[in-house]
Write a protein that holds these residues in place. Sequence first.
Motif, PDB file in Angstrom:
ATOM      1  N   ALA A 181      -4.358  -0.978  -5.102  1.00  0.00           N
ATOM      2  CA  ALA A 181      -4.905  -2.298  -5.384  1.00  0.00           C
ATOM      3  C   ALA A 181      -6.512  -2.160  -4.974  1.00  0.00           C
ATOM      4  O   ALA A 181      -7.219  -1.643  -4.233  1.00  0.00           O
ATOM      5  CB  ALA A 181      -4.430  -3.373  -4.560  1.00  0.00           C
ATOM      6  N   THR A 240      -3.854 -14.268  -9.474  1.00  0.00           N
ATOM      7  CA  THR A 240      -2.518 -14.783  -9.209  1.00  0.00           C
ATOM      8  C   THR A 240      -1.727 -14.244 -10.198  1.00  0.00           C
ATOM      9  O   THR A 240      -1.995 -13.774 -11.382  1.00  0.00           O
ATOM     10  CB  THR A 240      -2.118 -16.313  -9.291  1.00  0.00           C
ATOM     11  OG1 THR A 240      -2.646 -16.793 -10.679  1.00  0.00           O
ATOM     12  CG2 THR A 240      -3.091 -16.967  -7.956  1.00  0.00           C
ATOM     13  N   GLU A 292       6.489   1.988   0.265  1.00  0.00           N
ATOM     14  CA  GLU A 292       7.096   0.882   0.794  1.00  0.00           C
ATOM     15  C   GLU A 292       8.429   0.630   0.255  1.00  0.00           C
ATOM     16  O   GLU A 292       8.609   1.241  -0.976  1.00  0.00           O
ATOM     17  CB  GLU A 292       6.390  -0.551   0.170  1.00  0.00           C
ATOM     18  CG  GLU A 292       5.102  -0.445   1.174  1.00  0.00           C
ATOM     19  CD  GLU A 292       4.532  -1.883   0.853  1.00  0.00           C
ATOM     20  OE1 GLU A 292       5.049  -2.951   1.247  1.00  0.00           O
ATOM     21  OE2 GLU A 292       3.366  -1.981   0.194  1.00  0.00           O
ATOM     22  N   LYS A 345     -10.094  -3.972  -4.173  1.00  0.00           N
ATOM     23  CA  LYS A 345     -10.443  -5.146  -3.512  1.00  0.00           C
ATOM     24  C   LYS A 345     -11.046  -5.934  -4.460  1.00  0.00           C
ATOM     25  O   LYS A 345     -11.964  -5.823  -5.074  1.00  0.00           O
ATOM     26  CB  LYS A 345     -11.413  -4.653  -2.281  1.00  0.00           C
ATOM     27  CG  LYS A 345     -11.711  -5.519  -1.326  1.00  0.00           C
ATOM     28  CD  LYS A 345     -12.827  -5.162  -0.150  1.00  0.00           C
ATOM     29  CE  LYS A 345     -12.892  -6.086   0.698  1.00  0.00           C
ATOM     30  NZ  LYS A 345     -13.595  -5.682   1.955  1.00  0.00           N
ATOM     31  N   ARG A 390       9.684  -7.375  -0.512  1.00  0.00           N
ATOM     32  CA  ARG A 390       9.797  -6.310   0.284  1.00  0.00           C
ATOM     33  C   ARG A 390      10.797  -6.274   1.083  1.00  0.00           C
ATOM     34  O   ARG A 390      11.407  -7.452   1.708  1.00  0.00           O
ATOM     35  CB  ARG A 390       8.256  -6.497   1.267  1.00  0.00           C
ATOM     36  CG  ARG A 390       7.194  -5.762   0.667  1.00  0.00           C
ATOM     37  CD  ARG A 390       6.083  -6.293   1.606  1.00  0.00           C
ATOM     38  NE  ARG A 390       4.784  -5.712   1.043  1.00  0.00           N
ATOM     39  CZ  ARG A 390       3.658  -6.071   1.523  1.00  0.00           C
ATOM     40  NH1 ARG A 390       3.582  -6.989   2.463  1.00  0.00           N
ATOM     41  NH2 ARG A 390       2.503  -5.693   0.864  1.00  0.00           N
ATOM     42  N   PRO A 439       3.918  -6.341  -7.840  1.00  0.00           N
ATOM     43  CA  PRO A 439       2.569  -7.174  -7.424  1.00  0.00           C
ATOM     44  C   PRO A 439       1.386  -6.249  -6.985  1.00  0.00           C
ATOM     45  O   PRO A 439       1.939  -5.053  -6.396  1.00  0.00           O
ATOM     46  CB  PRO A 439       3.063  -8.161  -6.094  1.00  0.00           C
ATOM     47  CG  PRO A 439       4.473  -8.515  -6.331  1.00  0.00           C
ATOM     48  CD  PRO A 439       5.025  -7.182  -6.849  1.00  0.00           C
ATOM     49  N   LEU A 440       0.177  -6.528  -7.242  1.00  0.00           N
ATOM     50  CA  LEU A 440      -0.873  -5.714  -6.545  1.00  0.00           C
ATOM     51  C   LEU A 440      -0.663  -5.269  -5.416  1.00  0.00           C
ATOM     52  O   LEU A 440      -1.245  -4.017  -4.965  1.00  0.00           O
ATOM     53  CB  LEU A 440      -2.161  -6.331  -7.047  1.00  0.00           C
ATOM     54  CG  LEU A 440      -2.379  -6.661  -8.444  1.00  0.00           C
ATOM     55  CD1 LEU A 440      -3.753  -7.673  -8.525  1.00  0.00           C
ATOM     56  CD2 LEU A 440      -2.516  -5.371  -9.309  1.00  0.00           C
ATOM     57  N   PHE A 441      -0.165  -5.911  -4.368  1.00  0.00           N
ATOM     58  CA  PHE A 441      -0.319  -5.583  -2.869  1.00  0.00           C
ATOM     59  C   PHE A 441       0.851  -4.657  -2.561  1.00  0.00           C
ATOM     60  O   PHE A 441       0.724  -4.194  -1.302  1.00  0.00           O
ATOM     61  CB  PHE A 441      -0.249  -6.861  -2.010  1.00  0.00           C
ATOM     62  CG  PHE A 441       1.332  -7.483  -2.266  1.00  0.00           C
ATOM     63  CD1 PHE A 441       2.399  -7.219  -1.826  1.00  0.00           C
ATOM     64  CD2 PHE A 441       1.105  -8.720  -3.195  1.00  0.00           C
ATOM     65  CE1 PHE A 441       3.596  -7.747  -1.969  1.00  0.00           C
ATOM     66  CE2 PHE A 441       2.298  -9.425  -3.203  1.00  0.00           C
ATOM     67  CZ  PHE A 441       3.380  -8.970  -2.704  1.00  0.00           C
ATOM     68  N   ILE A 442       1.677  -4.140  -3.159  1.00  0.00           N
ATOM     69  CA  ILE A 442       2.584  -3.228  -3.089  1.00  0.00           C
ATOM     70  C   ILE A 442       1.921  -1.733  -2.973  1.00  0.00           C
ATOM     71  O   ILE A 442       1.171  -1.542  -3.979  1.00  0.00           O
ATOM     72  CB  ILE A 442       3.674  -2.938  -4.085  1.00  0.00           C
ATOM     73  CG1 ILE A 442       4.415  -4.444  -4.006  1.00  0.00           C
ATOM     74  CG2 ILE A 442       4.804  -2.122  -3.934  1.00  0.00           C
ATOM     75  CD1 ILE A 442       5.035  -4.645  -2.594  1.00  0.00           C
ATOM     76  N   GLN A 443       2.152  -1.004  -1.816  1.00  0.00           N
ATOM     77  CA  GLN A 443       1.692   0.383  -1.840  1.00  0.00           C
ATOM     78  C   GLN A 443       2.640   1.538  -1.786  1.00  0.00           C
ATOM     79  O   GLN A 443       3.765   1.088  -1.967  1.00  0.00           O
ATOM     80  CB  GLN A 443       0.770   0.585  -0.342  1.00  0.00           C
ATOM     81  CG  GLN A 443      -0.151  -0.698  -0.780  1.00  0.00           C
ATOM     82  CD  GLN A 443      -0.821  -0.783   0.734  1.00  0.00           C
ATOM     83  OE1 GLN A 443      -0.420   0.251   1.982  1.00  0.00           O
ATOM     84  NE2 GLN A 443      -1.721  -1.597   1.098  1.00  0.00           N
ATOM     85  N   ASP A 480      -9.434  -7.900  -6.294  1.00  0.00           N
ATOM     86  CA  ASP A 480      -8.519  -8.048  -7.803  1.00  0.00           C
ATOM     87  C   ASP A 480      -7.568  -8.968  -7.319  1.00  0.00           C
ATOM     88  O   ASP A 480      -6.440  -8.361  -6.832  1.00  0.00           O
ATOM     89  CB  ASP A 480      -8.443  -6.856  -8.289  1.00  0.00           C
ATOM     90  CG  ASP A 480      -7.586  -7.016  -9.723  1.00  0.00           C
ATOM     91  OD1 ASP A 480      -7.501  -8.130 -10.114  1.00  0.00           O
ATOM     92  OD2 ASP A 480      -7.209  -6.078 -10.086  1.00  0.00           O
ATOM     93  N   THR A 481      -7.562 -10.332  -6.927  1.00  0.00           N
ATOM     94  CA  THR A 481      -6.548 -11.030  -6.377  1.00  0.00           C
ATOM     95  C   THR A 481      -6.010 -12.070  -7.411  1.00  0.00           C
ATOM     96  O   THR A 481      -5.708 -13.310  -7.058  1.00  0.00           O
ATOM     97  CB  THR A 481      -7.106 -11.683  -5.174  1.00  0.00           C
ATOM     98  OG1 THR A 481      -8.302 -12.539  -5.411  1.00  0.00           O
ATOM     99  CG2 THR A 481      -7.481 -10.541  -4.146  1.00  0.00           C
TER     100      THR A 481
END
Length: 192
Positions: free
Chosen positions: A142, A149, A173, A144, A187, A166-170, A146-147
Motif C-alpha cells: 500500500a 474508501t 496474511e 502511504k 482477515r 482492500p489496500l491494507f492487506i499485505q 492512498d486511503t
Amino acid sequence: MATTADFKNGLFIDYNGKPCSVVWFQHVKPGKGPAFVKTKLRNLENGRILENTFTAGARIDIITVERRPYQFLYKDEDGFNFMHEETYEQIHLENDLVENADLMKEGQHVEMMFHVDGEEERCLTCELPAHVDLQVTYTEPAVKGDTSTNALKEATLETGAIVMVPLFIQNEELITISTEDRSYIGRVQNKK
C-alpha cells in the motif's frame, strides 16, 4: 409417480431429461381456466435457473440426489482427485465439474451431489464451503496516503487464485474469501 401437488422447495425432479431442484413454486387458481403451478427450477448440472409453468396435477418424475462429504487430494493433468471422508473411496472429476477450483487447496473439504439411478450414479456438482481461508502470497504494498474508501487491489493467493482485496492487506496474511462471488470477507483472527 408424483404430481405437481407434491412440489416443495428442495425437491429434486427430472425436467426435460435434466436433474433439477425446485427453488420456488406457487399454485395459482385463476377465476377462469384450469389451475397451474409456476416454478423456478435450478438445473443441477450447470446451476442455471429455469422458469416453467406446469398444469395442476401434471405428472413429474422425482429423482434421488445424495450429498456426500469428500476431501480434495490433488490435481493432475486430467482433473481433480477426491477421497470420500467415510469410506475412503477415491473419485476423479474433470475440471468443469468443480466451480472456483482455484480457491481449493489440498486437504480442503467439499460436498458433492450425486444423481443416483438404481445401480448407476453420476456426480452433478462439487461445492466448496461458503468461505475459505487462504494465505496471500503476493500483493503490491500500500502507498502511504492512498486511503480512499473501498479501494481494492489484486492479490495472488497460495492456490494461484487472483482476488481483489482492500489496500491494507499485505503479503503472508491469512484472509477469508467467499467462494460464491470470490469477494474478500476479512482477515483470519489468530486462534489462541
